[in-house]
Design an enzyme around this catalytic site. Structure first.
Site, PDB file in Angstrom:
ATOM      1  N   GLU A 131     -22.370   4.687   1.113  1.00  0.00           N
ATOM      2  CA  GLU A 131     -22.382   3.416   0.403  1.00  0.00           C
ATOM      3  C   GLU A 131     -21.952   3.663  -1.041  1.00  0.00           C
ATOM      4  O   GLU A 131     -21.948   4.814  -1.501  1.00  0.00           O
ATOM      5  CB  GLU A 131     -23.775   2.791   0.469  1.00  0.00           C
ATOM      6  CG  GLU A 131     -24.203   2.444   1.890  1.00  0.00           C
ATOM      7  CD  GLU A 131     -25.576   1.776   1.972  1.00  0.00           C
ATOM      8  OE1 GLU A 131     -26.221   1.595   0.910  1.00  0.00           O
ATOM      9  OE2 GLU A 131     -25.995   1.436   3.093  1.00  0.00           O
ATOM     10  N   GLY A 135     -23.616   8.557  -2.443  1.00  0.00           N
ATOM     11  CA  GLY A 135     -23.295   9.966  -2.594  1.00  0.00           C
ATOM     12  C   GLY A 135     -23.805  10.776  -1.419  1.00  0.00           C
ATOM     13  O   GLY A 135     -23.659  10.386  -0.265  1.00  0.00           O
ATOM     14  N   GLU A 256     -22.437  17.206  12.142  1.00  0.00           N
ATOM     15  CA  GLU A 256     -22.444  18.646  12.403  1.00  0.00           C
ATOM     16  C   GLU A 256     -21.156  19.079  13.088  1.00  0.00           C
ATOM     17  O   GLU A 256     -20.549  20.084  12.706  1.00  0.00           O
ATOM     18  CB  GLU A 256     -23.653  19.005  13.260  1.00  0.00           C
ATOM     19  CG  GLU A 256     -23.993  20.483  13.256  1.00  0.00           C
ATOM     20  CD  GLU A 256     -25.333  20.741  13.920  1.00  0.00           C
ATOM     21  OE1 GLU A 256     -25.324  21.142  15.098  1.00  0.00           O
ATOM     22  OE2 GLU A 256     -26.372  20.524  13.274  1.00  0.00           O
ATOM     23  N   ARG A 284      13.106  33.437  -3.197  1.00  0.00           N
ATOM     24  CA  ARG A 284      13.243  33.365  -4.650  1.00  0.00           C
ATOM     25  C   ARG A 284      13.551  34.749  -5.231  1.00  0.00           C
ATOM     26  O   ARG A 284      12.887  35.736  -4.900  1.00  0.00           O
ATOM     27  CB  ARG A 284      11.946  32.821  -5.254  1.00  0.00           C
ATOM     28  CG  ARG A 284      11.928  32.746  -6.769  1.00  0.00           C
ATOM     29  CD  ARG A 284      12.840  31.670  -7.301  1.00  0.00           C
ATOM     30  NE  ARG A 284      12.643  31.466  -8.726  1.00  0.00           N
ATOM     31  CZ  ARG A 284      13.415  30.709  -9.480  1.00  0.00           C
ATOM     32  NH1 ARG A 284      14.448  30.074  -8.944  1.00  0.00           N
ATOM     33  NH2 ARG A 284      13.161  30.566 -10.768  1.00  0.00           N
ATOM     34  N   HIS A 354       5.289  29.270  -6.009  1.00  0.00           N
ATOM     35  CA  HIS A 354       6.437  28.374  -6.140  1.00  0.00           C
ATOM     36  C   HIS A 354       6.837  28.140  -7.601  1.00  0.00           C
ATOM     37  O   HIS A 354       7.934  27.613  -7.859  1.00  0.00           O
ATOM     38  CB  HIS A 354       6.126  27.014  -5.499  1.00  0.00           C
ATOM     39  CG  HIS A 354       6.287  27.002  -4.010  1.00  0.00           C
ATOM     40  ND1 HIS A 354       5.378  27.580  -3.153  1.00  0.00           N
ATOM     41  CD2 HIS A 354       7.253  26.465  -3.212  1.00  0.00           C
ATOM     42  CE1 HIS A 354       5.770  27.400  -1.900  1.00  0.00           C
ATOM     43  NE2 HIS A 354       6.904  26.737  -1.906  1.00  0.00           N
ATOM     44  N   GLY A 356       7.504  26.539 -11.081  1.00  0.00           N
ATOM     45  CA  GLY A 356       7.776  25.162 -11.493  1.00  0.00           C
ATOM     46  C   GLY A 356       8.148  24.261 -10.328  1.00  0.00           C
ATOM     47  O   GLY A 356       7.872  23.053 -10.350  1.00  0.00           O
ATOM     48  N   GLU A 379     -17.506  15.329   4.613  1.00  0.00           N
ATOM     49  CA  GLU A 379     -18.595  15.779   5.487  1.00  0.00           C
ATOM     50  C   GLU A 379     -19.617  16.632   4.743  1.00  0.00           C
ATOM     51  O   GLU A 379     -20.202  17.559   5.303  1.00  0.00           O
ATOM     52  CB  GLU A 379     -18.062  16.568   6.698  1.00  0.00           C
ATOM     53  CG  GLU A 379     -16.873  15.960   7.391  1.00  0.00           C
ATOM     54  CD  GLU A 379     -17.199  14.652   8.095  1.00  0.00           C
ATOM     55  OE1 GLU A 379     -18.173  13.988   7.715  1.00  0.00           O
ATOM     56  OE2 GLU A 379     -16.459  14.285   9.008  1.00  0.00           O
ATOM     57  N   ALA A 382     -19.693  21.073  -1.170  1.00  0.00           N
ATOM     58  CA  ALA A 382     -20.035  22.496  -1.125  1.00  0.00           C
ATOM     59  C   ALA A 382     -21.496  22.713  -1.486  1.00  0.00           C
ATOM     60  O   ALA A 382     -22.177  23.576  -0.905  1.00  0.00           O
ATOM     61  CB  ALA A 382     -19.123  23.272  -2.083  1.00  0.00           C
ATOM     62  N   GLU A 383     -21.985  21.923  -2.438  1.00  0.00           N
ATOM     63  CA  GLU A 383     -23.380  22.075  -2.857  1.00  0.00           C
ATOM     64  C   GLU A 383     -24.339  21.719  -1.723  1.00  0.00           C
ATOM     65  O   GLU A 383     -25.362  22.387  -1.517  1.00  0.00           O
ATOM     66  CB  GLU A 383     -23.650  21.198  -4.084  1.00  0.00           C
ATOM     67  CG  GLU A 383     -22.978  21.676  -5.365  1.00  0.00           C
ATOM     68  CD  GLU A 383     -21.468  21.467  -5.367  1.00  0.00           C
ATOM     69  OE1 GLU A 383     -20.776  22.193  -6.112  1.00  0.00           O
ATOM     70  OE2 GLU A 383     -20.974  20.590  -4.625  1.00  0.00           O
TER      71      GLU A 383
END
Length: 401
Positions: A131, A135, A256, A284, A354, A356, A379, A382-383
């Site tokens: 929502e 969060g 999960e 390159r 790559h 620039g 999903e 990281a925290e």
């Protein structure tokens, strides 16, 4: 076939499915992905192709018209698709999660009504937890369902629906206080409703509005929307599983397997970034030779390839754990955390190789550079993953002093 990210122990059927998907990605997705992404255009032709391949029913049991394949097979297919264009993997992921929740938690009538049409791709799924002010705190959901005879009346605003516009079935998590007195733990007063709607935007059924697409930095093509319920009436029969108060657990079960999917996406995007980086490094020239011959670039390629391999191995382990019937929240959390972080790092290293040109929209790596950050938050951030991992480790390694 690349030497990296190989999966041992697959059946002939699994290898055939993956070979077919890889061929489809190489021929039908990679040549058009960047152009469609820059236009933020829904990849209808690609989706139609996936439908013909049967991927919308990949994990749905054969008795309901699906292929009855495992989470591992699905995750490996997602890895291949994300290698082509991560947005396409998002289109099938939310569909997969809703089908999984129905398969695991739905009543017999709900399975028989929805799963055959989902397997055929006639019904496309989306799910909705978040929502605007939510969060990561799912327990703070404010959307509500109130019983009115044989129906429930749903009110509230949901956020970040992948496939919000193109889907025709949404699994919505709301608070339902019926039978759950004041003081009940928040997660015990939540219910998942199966909401049918017309694809599109605006008022897609009485009491349900899907505003236009949210404009995003990356992850374009797939529609991400809000969902507004204002007196939305849903038959009591469409409570997932037939009983209120189980929604939180049903959604967490779906998330999960979704985390394994996000890990697979991270693996796929990282593989593509490595492919682009190692190819450009051999094209390159600088200081009289290919930049791939410079030690600094070789070190970078070595680190990238190692991260691709490690993330893939953890993703496969998490999927196999779930397929075995064992609890896999620890493995899924680790796989999602590692794969998304490594994906970001591999993409950035390919971007640096790559130089620039990586900043130019003419080069594919620019698209990947904008897509990778979504995996860091999708999903569960990281925290959140580290909280899950930490708590599970303390359960497994409880000190008896």
């Amino acid at each position: 076939m690349s030497r990296l990210a190989r999966t041992h122990g697959l059946t002939d059927v699994q290898r055939e499915i993956l070979s077919t998907v890889r061929e489809f990605v190489d021929k039908e997705i990679l040549p058009v992905a960047t152009e469609l992404e820059h236009r933020d255009e829904y990849p209808q032709d690609i989706v139609d192709g996936l439908r013909e391949l049967g991927l919308f029913g990949l994990t749905i049991p054969e008795e309901y018209g699906g292929l009855g394949e495992s989470l591992l097979t699905y995750a490996l297919c997602v890895e291949e698709i994300a290698r082509g264009w991560m947005s396409v993997s998002g289109i099938i992921n939310t569909h997969f999660i809703v089908a999984y929740m129905l398969k695991q938690h739905g009543t017999r009538e709900q399975k028989e009504f929805f799963l055959p049409r989902m397997a055929a791709g006639d019904v496309r799924g989306a799910f909705s937890m978040s929502e605007p002010a939510l969060g990561s705190d799912v327990s703070a959901i404010t959307s509500r369902a109130v019983r009115d005879g044989d129906e429930y009346v749903l009110t509230g605003q949901k956020m970040w629906l992948t496939n919000g516009g193109t889907s025709s079935l949404v699994a919505v998590l709301v608070r339902s206080d019926e039978g759950h007195p004041e003081g009940t733990a928040p997660h015990r007063s939540m219910t998942t409703f199966l909401v049918e709607k017309e694809p599109g935007f605006g008022e897609v059924r009485p009491g349900l509005t899907i505003p236009g697409k949210i404009d995003k930095m990356g992850y374009k093509g797939v529609d991400t929307t809000e969902l507004i319920m204002d007196g939305l009436r849903v038959p009591a029969d469409w409570v997932l599983g037939g009983a209120t108060g189980r929604g939180f657990y049903q959604m967490m079960d779906g998330v999960e397997v979704g985390r394994v999917n996000v890990a697979a996406r991270g693996c796929g995007v990282a593989q593509r970034a490595f492919e682009l980086g190692v190819r450009y490094a051999q094209q390159r020239q600088a200081f009289g030779r290919q930049i791939a011959q410079h030690q600094a670039i070789q070190f970078k390629l070595a680190e990238m390839a190692t991260k691709v391999e490690a993330a893939h191995a953890m993703m496969v382990n998490a999927a196999r754990k779930k397929d075995s019937g064992e609890r896999n929240d620890l493995e899924a959390g680790m796989a999602k955390y590692l794969a998304s972080e490594y994906c970001k790092e591999v993409v950035e290293d390919a971007f640096r190789i790559h130089g620039g040109y990586g900043f130019s929209k003419e080069y594919e790596i620019e698209r990947l550079y904008r897509e990778a950050p979504m995996l860091l938050i999708g999903e569960g951030t990281a925290e959140i993953q580290k909280m899950i991992i930490g708590r599970r480790l303390l359960e497994e390694y409880r000190f008896q002093g």
